[in-house]
Each structure stands twice: as structure tokens, then as C-alpha cells.
Design a protein around this motif. Structure first.
Motif, PDB file in Angstrom:
ATOM      1  N   LYS A  46       0.825  -1.211   0.000  1.00 38.06           N
ATOM      2  CA  LYS A  46       0.000   0.000   0.000  1.00 38.06           C
ATOM      3  C   LYS A  46       0.866   1.272   0.000  1.00 38.06           C
ATOM      4  O   LYS A  46       0.596   2.227  -0.725  1.00 38.06           O
ATOM      5  CB  LYS A  46      -0.917  -0.034   1.232  1.00 38.06           C
ATOM      6  N   ARG A  47       1.921   1.256   0.804  1.00 41.85           N
ATOM      7  CA  ARG A  47       2.821   2.405   0.880  1.00 41.85           C
ATOM      8  C   ARG A  47       3.613   2.541  -0.417  1.00 41.85           C
ATOM      9  O   ARG A  47       3.842   3.639  -0.898  1.00 41.85           O
ATOM     10  CB  ARG A  47       3.772   2.235   2.069  1.00 41.85           C
ATOM     11  N   ARG A  48       4.023   1.414  -1.002  1.00 38.34           N
ATOM     12  CA  ARG A  48       4.757   1.444  -2.263  1.00 38.34           C
ATOM     13  C   ARG A  48       3.901   2.030  -3.375  1.00 38.34           C
ATOM     14  O   ARG A  48       4.368   2.857  -4.158  1.00 38.34           O
ATOM     15  CB  ARG A  48       5.227   0.035  -2.646  1.00 38.34           C
ATOM     16  N   LYS A  49       2.632   1.645  -3.418  1.00 43.31           N
ATOM     17  CA  LYS A  49       1.727   2.152  -4.456  1.00 43.31           C
ATOM     18  C   LYS A  49       1.609   3.671  -4.356  1.00 43.31           C
ATOM     19  O   LYS A  49       1.719   4.382  -5.360  1.00 43.31           O
ATOM     20  CB  LYS A  49       0.351   1.497  -4.326  1.00 43.31           C
ATOM     21  N   ARG A  50       1.397   4.170  -3.149  1.00 40.11           N
ATOM     22  CA  ARG A  50       1.275   5.612  -2.947  1.00 40.11           C
ATOM     23  C   ARG A  50       2.562   6.334  -3.378  1.00 40.11           C
ATOM     24  O   ARG A  50       2.516   7.362  -4.045  1.00 40.11           O
ATOM     25  CB  ARG A  50       0.978   5.904  -1.473  1.00 40.11           C
ATOM     26  N   LEU A  51       3.709   5.770  -2.998  1.00 42.82           N
ATOM     27  CA  LEU A  51       4.987   6.386  -3.361  1.00 42.82           C
ATOM     28  C   LEU A  51       5.193   6.400  -4.875  1.00 42.82           C
ATOM     29  O   LEU A  51       5.615   7.412  -5.435  1.00 42.82           O
ATOM     30  CB  LEU A  51       6.147   5.683  -2.659  1.00 42.82           C
ATOM     31  N   TYR A  52       4.885   5.290  -5.557  1.00 48.38           N
ATOM     32  CA  TYR A  52       5.053   5.259  -7.009  1.00 48.38           C
ATOM     33  C   TYR A  52       4.160   6.298  -7.688  1.00 48.38           C
ATOM     34  O   TYR A  52       4.555   6.907  -8.679  1.00 48.38           O
ATOM     35  CB  TYR A  52       4.800   3.860  -7.579  1.00 48.38           C
ATOM     36  N   GLN A  53       2.959   6.534  -7.147  1.00 46.23           N
ATOM     37  CA  GLN A  53       2.086   7.580  -7.689  1.00 46.23           C
ATOM     38  C   GLN A  53       2.738   8.950  -7.509  1.00 46.23           C
ATOM     39  O   GLN A  53       2.730   9.777  -8.424  1.00 46.23           O
ATOM     40  CB  GLN A  53       0.718   7.556  -6.993  1.00 46.23           C
ATOM     41  N   GLU A  54       3.301   9.185  -6.333  1.00 44.30           N
ATOM     42  CA  GLU A  54       3.968  10.455  -6.068  1.00 44.30           C
ATOM     43  C   GLU A  54       5.213  10.624  -6.947  1.00 44.30           C
ATOM     44  O   GLU A  54       5.469  11.708  -7.457  1.00 44.30           O
ATOM     45  CB  GLU A  54       4.305  10.582  -4.579  1.00 44.30           C
ATOM     46  N   TYR A  55       5.966   9.538  -7.142  1.00 44.58           N
ATOM     47  CA  TYR A  55       7.159   9.615  -7.986  1.00 44.58           C
ATOM     48  C   TYR A  55       6.781  10.013  -9.417  1.00 44.58           C
ATOM     49  O   TYR A  55       7.495  10.790 -10.059  1.00 44.58           O
ATOM     50  CB  TYR A  55       7.915   8.285  -8.018  1.00 44.58           C
ATOM     51  N   ALA A  56       5.666   9.482  -9.916  1.00 41.46           N
ATOM     52  CA  ALA A  56       5.207   9.830 -11.272  1.00 41.46           C
ATOM     53  C   ALA A  56       4.848  11.321 -11.338  1.00 41.46           C
ATOM     54  O   ALA A  56       5.186  12.002 -12.310  1.00 41.46           O
ATOM     55  CB  ALA A  56       4.011   8.967 -11.657  1.00 41.46           C
ATOM     56  N   GLU A  57       4.186  11.818 -10.295  1.00 40.12           N
ATOM     57  CA  GLU A  57       3.836  13.246 -10.230  1.00 40.12           C
ATOM     58  C   GLU A  57       5.090  14.118 -10.209  1.00 40.12           C
ATOM     59  O   GLU A  57       5.167  15.134 -10.897  1.00 40.12           O
ATOM     60  CB  GLU A  57       3.063  13.522  -8.929  1.00 40.12           C
ATOM     61  N   ILE A  58       6.068  13.723  -9.394  1.00 34.39           N
ATOM     62  CA  ILE A  58       7.322  14.481  -9.273  1.00 34.39           C
ATOM     63  C   ILE A  58       8.018  14.543 -10.633  1.00 34.39           C
ATOM     64  O   ILE A  58       8.465  15.608 -11.060  1.00 34.39           O
ATOM     65  CB  ILE A  58       8.253  13.849  -8.209  1.00 34.39           C
ATOM     66  N   GLU A  59       8.077  13.409 -11.306  1.00 32.96           N
ATOM     67  CA  GLU A  59       8.748  13.351 -12.608  1.00 32.96           C
ATOM     68  C   GLU A  59       8.068  14.293 -13.605  1.00 32.96           C
ATOM     69  O   GLU A  59       8.737  15.048 -14.322  1.00 32.96           O
ATOM     70  CB  GLU A  59       8.737  11.915 -13.140  1.00 32.96           C
ATOM     71  N   LYS A  60       6.727  14.285 -13.626  1.00 34.96           N
ATOM     72  CA  LYS A  60       5.989  15.190 -14.522  1.00 34.96           C
ATOM     73  C   LYS A  60       6.276  16.651 -14.181  1.00 34.96           C
ATOM     74  O   LYS A  60       6.517  17.466 -15.067  1.00 34.96           O
ATOM     75  CB  LYS A  60       4.478  14.937 -14.415  1.00 34.96           C
ATOM     76  N   SER A  61       6.241  16.983 -12.891  1.00 35.24           N
ATOM     77  CA  SER A  61       6.491  18.365 -12.470  1.00 35.24           C
ATOM     78  C   SER A  61       7.902  18.811 -12.840  1.00 35.24           C
ATOM     79  O   SER A  61       8.103  19.934 -13.302  1.00 35.24           O
ATOM     80  CB  SER A  61       6.298  18.504 -10.956  1.00 35.24           C
ATOM     81  N   LEU A  62       8.884  17.935 -12.645  1.00 35.61           N
ATOM     82  CA  LEU A  62      10.270  18.287 -12.973  1.00 35.61           C
ATOM     83  C   LEU A  62      10.441  18.515 -14.471  1.00 35.61           C
ATOM     84  O   LEU A  62      11.156  19.426 -14.884  1.00 35.61           O
ATOM     85  CB  LEU A  62      11.240  17.206 -12.484  1.00 35.61           C
TER      86      LEU A  62
END
Length: 136
Positions: A116-132
Motif C-alpha cells: 500500500k505504501r509502495r503504491k502511494r509512493l510510485y504515484q507520487e514519484y510519477a507526479e514528481i517526474e511530470k512536475s520536474l
């Protein structure tokens, strides 16, 4: 009046959580360069690797300790700059850092992240990559 139907875009598509693995290359590029975009991308990449590590991975504890120091250094340095602290990439990365650092504090460096924590983190990582990519 015509009604509009909204379909989810690719960006909001379901995140695929990769299987945890013991196979990874131990980074040699720890630490900050003091260039926000470079450091944010590097910390994010190290966090992605950490999130995917399986129990019993080689040097998992060393990786976790190096990463926790790097995450703390990153936040401690960049949160002082309003032009950086206001970026969406920074606030999402800060949130992810808190999640991962909290896991290390509670469970230690040898225990892998739960699904569950990994799923949330991978979603955030995708957002970070898009923002960068958008310099945000």
C-alpha cells in the motif's frame, strides 16, 4: 444543452507497482550538487530504487542509511528557498521523503515497504517526474 463526458487521461491512469527485487546497482552518486533539478531527480531516482528493494537485498541497510541522509540534506537545504519550496515538485517530493523516512524510523532499513505504501509512493514519484519535466 449537450452534456460533456470526461474520460480519465493517461496521467490519471492506474499506477503499476513493480515487483520488489533484490537486483539493483548500488549508487555511487550520493549527496547534493546544489542544483535543484539535478538533486530532485537524483533523490527521486534513489527513492524509486529503495521503494522497489525486496527483503534481503544486498547492502539494503547501507542504501537506506545513505538515502535517509541524502533526503534529510535535500529537505534541509532546499526548504530555505521560497522559489524552490513553492514548486509542486518540491512539495510532492517532501511528502514522499516523509513517508520513506518515517518507514525507516519505524521499521528500520532492512524491512521492505508494504504494498500500500509502495503504491502511494510510485504515484507520487510519477507526479514528481511530470512536475520536474515542466520545470515546476
Amino acid at each position: 444543452a449537450a452534456s460533456t463526458i470526461l474520460f480519465p487521461t493517461i496521467a490519471s491512469a492506474e499506477i503499476v507497482v513493480p515487483e520488489q527485487s533484490k537486483e539493483y546497482e548500488f549508487p555511487s552518486d550520493w549527496g547534493l550538487t546544489y542544483s535543484y533539478e539535478t538533486d530532485a531527480a537524483r533523490v527521486r531516482a534513489h527513492m524509486v530504487t529503495a521503494t522497489g528493494l525486496a527483503k534481503g537485498s544486498d547492502r539494503m541497510e547501507d542504501f537506506g542509511k545513505n538515502l535517509k541522509k541524502e533526503m534529510i540534506d535535500f529537505v534541509s537545504y532546499y526548504r530555505r528557498f521560497p522559489q524552490v519550496a513553492g514548486k509542486p515538485s518540491f512539495s510532492t517530493l517532501y511528502t514522499s521523503i516523509n513517508v520513506l523516512a518515517g518507514h525507516y524510523t519505524s521499521y528500520g532499513y532492512k524491512y521492505p515497504l508494504p504494498e500500500k505504501r509502495r503504491k502511494r509512493l510510485y504515484q507520487e514519484y510519477a507526479e514528481i517526474e511530470k512536475s520536474l519535466k515542466r520545470n515546476r
